[in-house]
Motif scaffolding. Structure first.
Motif, PDB file in Angstrom:
ATOM      1  N   ASN A  88       0.854  -1.177   0.000  1.00 48.08           N
ATOM      2  CA  ASN A  88       0.000   0.000   0.000  1.00 48.08           C
ATOM      3  C   ASN A  88       0.893   1.231   0.000  1.00 48.08           C
ATOM      4  O   ASN A  88       1.956   1.237   0.609  1.00 48.08           O
ATOM      5  CB  ASN A  88      -0.960   0.006   1.193  1.00 48.08           C
ATOM      6  CG  ASN A  88      -0.267   0.015   2.534  1.00 48.08           C
ATOM      7  OD1 ASN A  88       0.664  -0.765   2.766  1.00 48.08           O
ATOM      8  ND2 ASN A  88      -0.700   0.880   3.422  1.00 48.08           N
ATOM      9  N   LYS A  89       0.464   2.241  -0.720  1.00 47.39           N
ATOM     10  CA  LYS A  89       1.209   3.497  -0.787  1.00 47.39           C
ATOM     11  C   LYS A  89       1.134   4.172   0.578  1.00 47.39           C
ATOM     12  O   LYS A  89       0.065   4.254   1.186  1.00 47.39           O
ATOM     13  CB  LYS A  89       0.616   4.402  -1.865  1.00 47.39           C
ATOM     14  CG  LYS A  89       1.428   5.630  -2.135  1.00 47.39           C
ATOM     15  CD  LYS A  89       0.892   6.377  -3.349  1.00 47.39           C
ATOM     16  CE  LYS A  89       1.782   7.546  -3.675  1.00 47.39           C
ATOM     17  NZ  LYS A  89       1.401   8.172  -4.928  1.00 47.39           N
ATOM     18  N   PHE A 104      -6.297  10.719  -4.367  1.00 47.16           N
ATOM     19  CA  PHE A 104      -7.090   9.850  -5.237  1.00 47.16           C
ATOM     20  C   PHE A 104      -7.564  10.589  -6.487  1.00 47.16           C
ATOM     21  O   PHE A 104      -8.383  10.073  -7.225  1.00 47.16           O
ATOM     22  CB  PHE A 104      -8.293   9.285  -4.470  1.00 47.16           C
ATOM     23  CG  PHE A 104      -7.941   8.198  -3.502  1.00 47.16           C
ATOM     24  CD1 PHE A 104      -7.981   6.866  -3.884  1.00 47.16           C
ATOM     25  CD2 PHE A 104      -7.575   8.496  -2.199  1.00 47.16           C
ATOM     26  CE1 PHE A 104      -7.667   5.860  -2.997  1.00 47.16           C
ATOM     27  CE2 PHE A 104      -7.258   7.494  -1.294  1.00 47.16           C
ATOM     28  CZ  PHE A 104      -7.308   6.172  -1.698  1.00 47.16           C
ATOM     29  N   ASN A 115      -9.436   3.349   3.155  1.00 46.80           N
ATOM     30  CA  ASN A 115      -8.933   3.813   1.861  1.00 46.80           C
ATOM     31  C   ASN A 115      -7.484   3.371   1.683  1.00 46.80           C
ATOM     32  O   ASN A 115      -6.682   3.493   2.605  1.00 46.80           O
ATOM     33  CB  ASN A 115      -8.992   5.336   1.769  1.00 46.80           C
ATOM     34  CG  ASN A 115     -10.405   5.885   1.754  1.00 46.80           C
ATOM     35  OD1 ASN A 115     -11.375   5.143   1.709  1.00 46.80           O
ATOM     36  ND2 ASN A 115     -10.511   7.202   1.800  1.00 46.80           N
ATOM     37  N   GLN A 117      -4.193   2.628  -1.609  1.00 46.85           N
ATOM     38  CA  GLN A 117      -3.695   2.520  -2.981  1.00 46.85           C
ATOM     39  C   GLN A 117      -2.569   1.505  -2.974  1.00 46.85           C
ATOM     40  O   GLN A 117      -1.773   1.461  -2.028  1.00 46.85           O
ATOM     41  CB  GLN A 117      -3.175   3.868  -3.476  1.00 46.85           C
ATOM     42  CG  GLN A 117      -4.264   4.914  -3.606  1.00 46.85           C
ATOM     43  CD  GLN A 117      -3.719   6.266  -4.007  1.00 46.85           C
ATOM     44  OE1 GLN A 117      -2.665   6.683  -3.564  1.00 46.85           O
ATOM     45  NE2 GLN A 117      -4.462   6.967  -4.848  1.00 46.85           N
ATOM     46  N   VAL A 127      -0.179   3.804  -9.540  1.00 52.05           N
ATOM     47  CA  VAL A 127      -1.117   3.108  -8.662  1.00 52.05           C
ATOM     48  C   VAL A 127      -1.721   1.937  -9.442  1.00 52.05           C
ATOM     49  O   VAL A 127      -2.415   2.124 -10.445  1.00 52.05           O
ATOM     50  CB  VAL A 127      -2.215   4.067  -8.156  1.00 52.05           C
ATOM     51  CG1 VAL A 127      -3.246   3.318  -7.329  1.00 52.05           C
ATOM     52  CG2 VAL A 127      -1.593   5.202  -7.352  1.00 52.05           C
ATOM     53  N   GLN A 130      -6.725   0.878  -6.410  1.00 46.37           N
ATOM     54  CA  GLN A 130      -7.090   1.728  -5.284  1.00 46.37           C
ATOM     55  C   GLN A 130      -8.499   1.385  -4.820  1.00 46.37           C
ATOM     56  O   GLN A 130      -9.306   0.864  -5.582  1.00 46.37           O
ATOM     57  CB  GLN A 130      -6.963   3.202  -5.624  1.00 46.37           C
ATOM     58  CG  GLN A 130      -7.830   3.704  -6.734  1.00 46.37           C
ATOM     59  CD  GLN A 130      -7.529   5.166  -7.046  1.00 46.37           C
ATOM     60  OE1 GLN A 130      -6.525   5.728  -6.625  1.00 46.37           O
ATOM     61  NE2 GLN A 130      -8.392   5.799  -7.800  1.00 46.37           N
ATOM     62  N   GLY A 132     -11.488   3.118  -2.111  1.00 44.54           N
ATOM     63  CA  GLY A 132     -11.779   4.256  -1.261  1.00 44.54           C
ATOM     64  C   GLY A 132     -13.255   4.536  -1.132  1.00 44.54           C
ATOM     65  O   GLY A 132     -14.073   4.150  -1.968  1.00 44.54           O
TER      66      GLY A 132
END
Length: 140
Positions: A88-89, A104, A115, A117, A127, A130, A132
């Motif tokens: 995940n970022k 986003f 949430n 990414q 990405v 994602q 969210g």
């Protein structure tokens, strides 16, 4: 390492049921949530392990006969041959909102701890996926 682990299987059978190999379930992905050293005061790290692709552009099949051959166990032992590791970022702390945030680009409209990414370490700006919140109880 402490954390929570999940595995995504196809519709095949558990190998413990002594079915032929072609009927045994495949592991499609594994997810590892690592415990945050800050406790609940910061974002958790998520690692996603998926089978790689063969030279003829087919997904490498992972059909473990026992737990030691699973995606999670291979990842724990750094056996990443024919596997892809994603994360995940990491969100950035925003002083104005006093929260961690991700960009986003307008696709996610509400804050949520759910949430995330997904990126590859080689290109943190690309990405891959994602997820969210866009309204109460609705996520994309």
């Amino acid at each position: 390492m402490l954390g929570t682990y999940f595995t995504v299987f196809d519709q095949g059978s558990n190998p413990k049921k002594n079915v032929p190999i072609e009927q045994q379930r495949r592991e499609l992905a594994a997810i590892a949530y690592e415990t945050n050293i800050l406790g609940f005061k910061g974002p958790r790290r998520m690692t996603i392990i998926i089978p790689g692709m063969s030279s003829d552009h087919h997904r490498v099949e992972v059909r473990p006969n026992d737990n030691s051959e699973s995606l999670i166990e291979r990842w724990k032992h750094n056996d990443m041959s024919n596997l892809l590791e994603l994360h995940n970022k990491s969100p950035i702390w925003n002083e104005e909102t006093q929260s961690y945030v991700l960009n986003f680009h307008g696709r996610v409209t509400q804050a949520s701890v759910k949430n995330f990414q997904v990126v590859h370490d080689n290109d943190q700006e690309y990405v891959c996926m994602q997820f969210g919140r866009v309204s109460d109880g609705k996520f994309y």
